[in-house]
Design a protein around this motif. Structure first.
Motif, PDB file in Angstrom:
ATOM      1  N   MET A   1       0.847  -1.202   0.000  1.00 41.34           N
ATOM      2  CA  MET A   1       0.000   0.000   0.000  1.00 41.34           C
ATOM      3  C   MET A   1       0.882   1.252   0.000  1.00 41.34           C
ATOM      4  N   ASP A   2       0.630   2.131  -0.944  1.00 43.49           N
ATOM      5  CA  ASP A   2       1.398   3.364  -1.060  1.00 43.49           C
ATOM      6  C   ASP A   2       0.705   4.437  -0.215  1.00 43.49           C
ATOM      7  N   VAL A   3       0.803   4.303   1.112  1.00 43.69           N
ATOM      8  CA  VAL A   3      -0.012   5.096   2.028  1.00 43.69           C
ATOM      9  C   VAL A   3       0.322   6.587   1.956  1.00 43.69           C
ATOM     10  N   LEU A   4       1.591   6.921   1.992  1.00 43.98           N
ATOM     11  CA  LEU A   4       1.967   8.336   2.029  1.00 43.98           C
ATOM     12  C   LEU A   4       1.509   9.080   0.775  1.00 43.98           C
ATOM     13  N   ASN A   5       1.628   8.440  -0.367  1.00 45.94           N
ATOM     14  CA  ASN A   5       1.170   9.082  -1.598  1.00 45.94           C
ATOM     15  C   ASN A   5      -0.338   9.283  -1.578  1.00 45.94           C
ATOM     16  N   GLN A   6      -1.076   8.313  -1.049  1.00 48.63           N
ATOM     17  CA  GLN A   6      -2.523   8.451  -0.954  1.00 48.63           C
ATOM     18  C   GLN A   6      -2.908   9.570   0.009  1.00 48.63           C
ATOM     19  N   MET A   7      -2.170   9.692   1.102  1.00 51.18           N
ATOM     20  CA  MET A   7      -2.422  10.780   2.044  1.00 51.18           C
ATOM     21  C   MET A   7      -2.152  12.132   1.394  1.00 51.18           C
ATOM     22  N   GLN A   8      -1.075  12.197   0.628  1.00 53.08           N
ATOM     23  CA  GLN A   8      -0.653  13.458   0.017  1.00 53.08           C
ATOM     24  C   GLN A   8      -1.661  13.948  -1.013  1.00 53.08           C
ATOM     25  N   LEU A   9      -2.338  13.031  -1.684  1.00 48.80           N
ATOM     26  CA  LEU A   9      -3.299  13.407  -2.729  1.00 48.80           C
ATOM     27  C   LEU A   9      -4.370  14.350  -2.196  1.00 48.80           C
ATOM     28  N   ASP A  10      -4.861  14.096  -0.989  1.00 49.97           N
ATOM     29  CA  ASP A  10      -5.927  14.917  -0.414  1.00 49.97           C
ATOM     30  C   ASP A  10      -5.516  15.592   0.886  1.00 49.97           C
ATOM     31  N   ASN A  11      -4.208  15.696   1.114  1.00 47.09           N
ATOM     32  CA  ASN A  11      -3.667  16.444   2.258  1.00 47.09           C
ATOM     33  C   ASN A  11      -4.143  15.919   3.612  1.00 47.09           C
ATOM     34  N   HIS A  12      -4.161  14.603   3.782  1.00 45.12           N
ATOM     35  CA  HIS A  12      -4.473  14.040   5.095  1.00 45.12           C
ATOM     36  C   HIS A  12      -3.320  14.308   6.062  1.00 45.12           C
ATOM     37  N   GLU A  13      -3.657  14.603   7.294  1.00 41.76           N
ATOM     38  CA  GLU A  13      -2.636  14.892   8.298  1.00 41.76           C
ATOM     39  C   GLU A  13      -2.014  13.630   8.891  1.00 41.76           C
ATOM     40  N   GLN A  14      -2.842  12.605   9.101  1.00 38.05           N
ATOM     41  CA  GLN A  14      -2.365  11.472   9.901  1.00 38.05           C
ATOM     42  C   GLN A  14      -3.191  10.227   9.594  1.00 38.05           C
ATOM     43  N   VAL A  15      -2.525   9.092   9.513  1.00 46.11           N
ATOM     44  CA  VAL A  15      -3.205   7.803   9.404  1.00 46.11           C
ATOM     45  C   VAL A  15      -2.552   6.845  10.385  1.00 46.11           C
ATOM     46  N   ASN A  16      -3.360   6.199  11.206  1.00 45.45           N
ATOM     47  CA  ASN A  16      -2.849   5.253  12.199  1.00 45.45           C
ATOM     48  C   ASN A  16      -3.410   3.863  11.940  1.00 45.45           C
ATOM     49  N   PHE A  17      -2.541   2.874  11.948  1.00 47.60           N
ATOM     50  CA  PHE A  17      -2.938   1.472  11.806  1.00 47.60           C
ATOM     51  C   PHE A  17      -2.764   0.793  13.169  1.00 47.60           C
ATOM     52  N   PHE A  18      -3.782   0.073  13.580  1.00 46.53           N
ATOM     53  CA  PHE A  18      -3.741  -0.587  14.882  1.00 46.53           C
ATOM     54  C   PHE A  18      -4.023  -2.079  14.731  1.00 46.53           C
ATOM     55  N   HIS A  19      -3.277  -2.883  15.506  1.00 47.96           N
ATOM     56  CA  HIS A  19      -3.555  -4.307  15.561  1.00 47.96           C
ATOM     57  C   HIS A  19      -3.336  -4.799  16.975  1.00 47.96           C
ATOM     58  N   ASP A  20      -4.294  -5.532  17.479  1.00 45.55           N
ATOM     59  CA  ASP A  20      -4.158  -6.146  18.800  1.00 45.55           C
ATOM     60  C   ASP A  20      -4.248  -7.662  18.637  1.00 45.55           C
ATOM     61  N   PRO A  21      -3.161  -8.384  18.865  1.00 40.99           N
ATOM     62  CA  PRO A  21      -3.154  -9.836  18.636  1.00 40.99           C
ATOM     63  C   PRO A  21      -4.176 -10.593  19.489  1.00 40.99           C
ATOM     64  N   LYS A  22      -4.389 -10.131  20.724  1.00 43.07           N
ATOM     65  CA  LYS A  22      -5.270 -10.862  21.638  1.00 43.07           C
ATOM     66  C   LYS A  22      -6.713 -10.856  21.157  1.00 43.07           C
ATOM     67  N   THR A  23      -7.198  -9.697  20.729  1.00 47.54           N
ATOM     68  CA  THR A  23      -8.605  -9.589  20.296  1.00 47.54           C
ATOM     69  C   THR A  23      -8.744  -9.686  18.785  1.00 47.54           C
ATOM     70  N   ASN A  24      -7.623  -9.703  18.082  1.00 43.55           N
ATOM     71  CA  ASN A  24      -7.573  -9.675  16.613  1.00 43.55           C
ATOM     72  C   ASN A  24      -8.200  -8.399  16.048  1.00 43.55           C
ATOM     73  N   LEU A  25      -8.079  -7.317  16.810  1.00 43.76           N
ATOM     74  CA  LEU A  25      -8.522  -6.019  16.306  1.00 43.76           C
ATOM     75  C   LEU A  25      -7.586  -5.559  15.196  1.00 43.76           C
ATOM     76  N   LYS A  26      -8.179  -5.210  14.064  1.00 43.81           N
ATOM     77  CA  LYS A  26      -7.457  -4.575  12.952  1.00 43.81           C
ATOM     78  C   LYS A  26      -8.230  -3.313  12.590  1.00 43.81           C
ATOM     79  N   ALA A  27      -7.605  -2.161  12.818  1.00 43.08           N
ATOM     80  CA  ALA A  27      -8.321  -0.903  12.648  1.00 43.08           C
ATOM     81  C   ALA A  27      -7.434   0.154  12.013  1.00 43.08           C
ATOM     82  N   ILE A  28      -8.082   1.088  11.342  1.00 45.10           N
ATOM     83  CA  ILE A  28      -7.391   2.239  10.753  1.00 45.10           C
ATOM     84  C   ILE A  28      -8.138   3.499  11.179  1.00 45.10           C
TER      85      ILE A  28
END
Length: 354
Positions: A1-28
């Motif tokens: 995933m080319d995340v920084l380029n995608q952020m730059q296209l629309d001037n996003h400030e921040q993107v956070n990816f989260f994963h918790d192995p215990k609960t299998n949470l996968k979130a953005i």
């Protein structure tokens, strides 16, 4: 995933990816802008074909929230979050609590609320771990389910579009298709049914369709036939991107005005095609702003009467966009973007002068 380029296209400030192995949470969590205030936007829990699709969804939803809050006159920025998973089988209290911890780690830059696959009860669980959450039950200081306010705002937007396009002050005699019979769609129908309309409904849930047929005398429309229907108004109230390369040439509506987010799959291309086809499009983030107006008011002294008065301004906001679109001869969604960007840039300039 080319995340920084995608952020730059629309001037996003921040993107956070989260994963918790215990609960299998996968979130953005995507934060598009905090220029006008902390970013606020709902959390959507659903299965995606790929993580790339989830990222694409959260990025454009976050940008839409920035523009939505700006045009609604709120002191908020735009953000959004997605939890990747089946909301019926993967959602647990432990997973939601861990998601609350992740939100809290952002220090108030992002405030969450409910969206597809999430509900008021889920917000209560998230609140166990963070105060950066709205859309809570009344006994926890919130206003409860915001769908009534979202549907009322959408109804105001439909009235505005009908006034501009058809020069009518009511909906009597019009044919209206509502696609998506969730909380917002059903409450919208209750408002629409106050008029003498010919109502069509479509949903993947046959029971909800049957309820509308029996309660409102609606005519059911199969999903495959939605885009060929000859009706005055199309109200998409479920998933986005229903106006796409496969459907747009089939559309024969006067107006597209609904509560769904990201109705246009290709924002600029499909907005321009609708404009050339003389189909009036009510930009989604303007017409469906009732929900964010409602939860914004939860952050202060909540007064339901004041909230509904604020939501009624959606009528004039859209009317101004329609008039400007006609005057400039450009698509309504482009006009709304320019208006939102003007509001944000004026705020930046005011800070510089100070």
């Amino acid at each position: 995933m080319d995340v920084l380029n995608q952020m730059q296209l629309d001037n996003h400030e921040q993107v956070n990816f989260f994963h918790d192995p215990k609960t299998n949470l996968k979130a953005i969590i995507a934060i598009h802008s905090t220029e006008l205030g902390p970013s606020l936007g709902g959390c959507r829990m659903m299965e995606y074909e790929s993580e790339q699709n989830a990222l694409f969804d959260v990025l454009r939803l976050a940008k839409g929230m920035t523009y939505k809050s700006a045009i609604a006159g709120l002191k908020l920025g735009g953000g959004k979050s997605v939890i990747i998973g089946n909301s019926k089988t993967n959602k647990t209290d432990e997973l939601l609590e861990k998601f609350g911890e992740f939100i809290d780690s952002l220090g108030g830059r992002y405030i969450t609320a409910e969206d597809m696959g999430m509900n008021v009860k889920d917000m209560e669980i998230i609140k166990r771990k963070t105060n950066h959450v709205t859309g809570l039950a009344k006994d926890l200081g919130g206003s409860g389910d915001p769908s009534e306010v979202t549907s009322y705002g959408t109804y105001m937007g439909i009235l505005s579009a009908v006034k501009f396009k058809l020069n009518k002050d009511n909906l009597d005699g019009l044919s209206i298709l509502v696609q998506g019979l969730g909380n917002v769609g059903m409450k919208l129908i209750a408002y629409l049914a106050k008029h003498d309309i010919n109502l069509f409904v479509s949903d993947i849930d046959a029971d909800k369709v049957s309820d509308c047929v029996s309660s409102f005398g609606a005519t059911p429309i199969a999903e495959k036939d939605v885009y060929d229907l000859d009706a005055n108004i199309y109200c998409p109230c479920a998933v986005g991107a229903t106006v796409n390369d496969k459907t747009i040439d089939r559309l024969n509506f006067d107006i597209i005005a609904g509560a769904a987010n990201n109705v246009l799959e290709n924002y600029e291309k499909h907005g321009n095609i609708l404009f050339r086809k003389n189909i009036l499009y009510a930009p989604d983030y303007v017409i469906n702003a009732g929900g964010v107006i409602n939860i914004y008011n939860e952050l202060g002294e909540y007064n339901k009467i004041d909230v509904f008065k604020q939501v009624e301004k959606i009528y004039d906001n859209l009317l101004n966009i329609f008039v400007e679109s006609e005057k400039q001869n450009i698509a309504t969604n482009i006009v709304s973007d320019l208006l939102a960007e003007k509001i944000i840039n004026e705020h930046k300039n005011d800070k510089i002068r100070i």
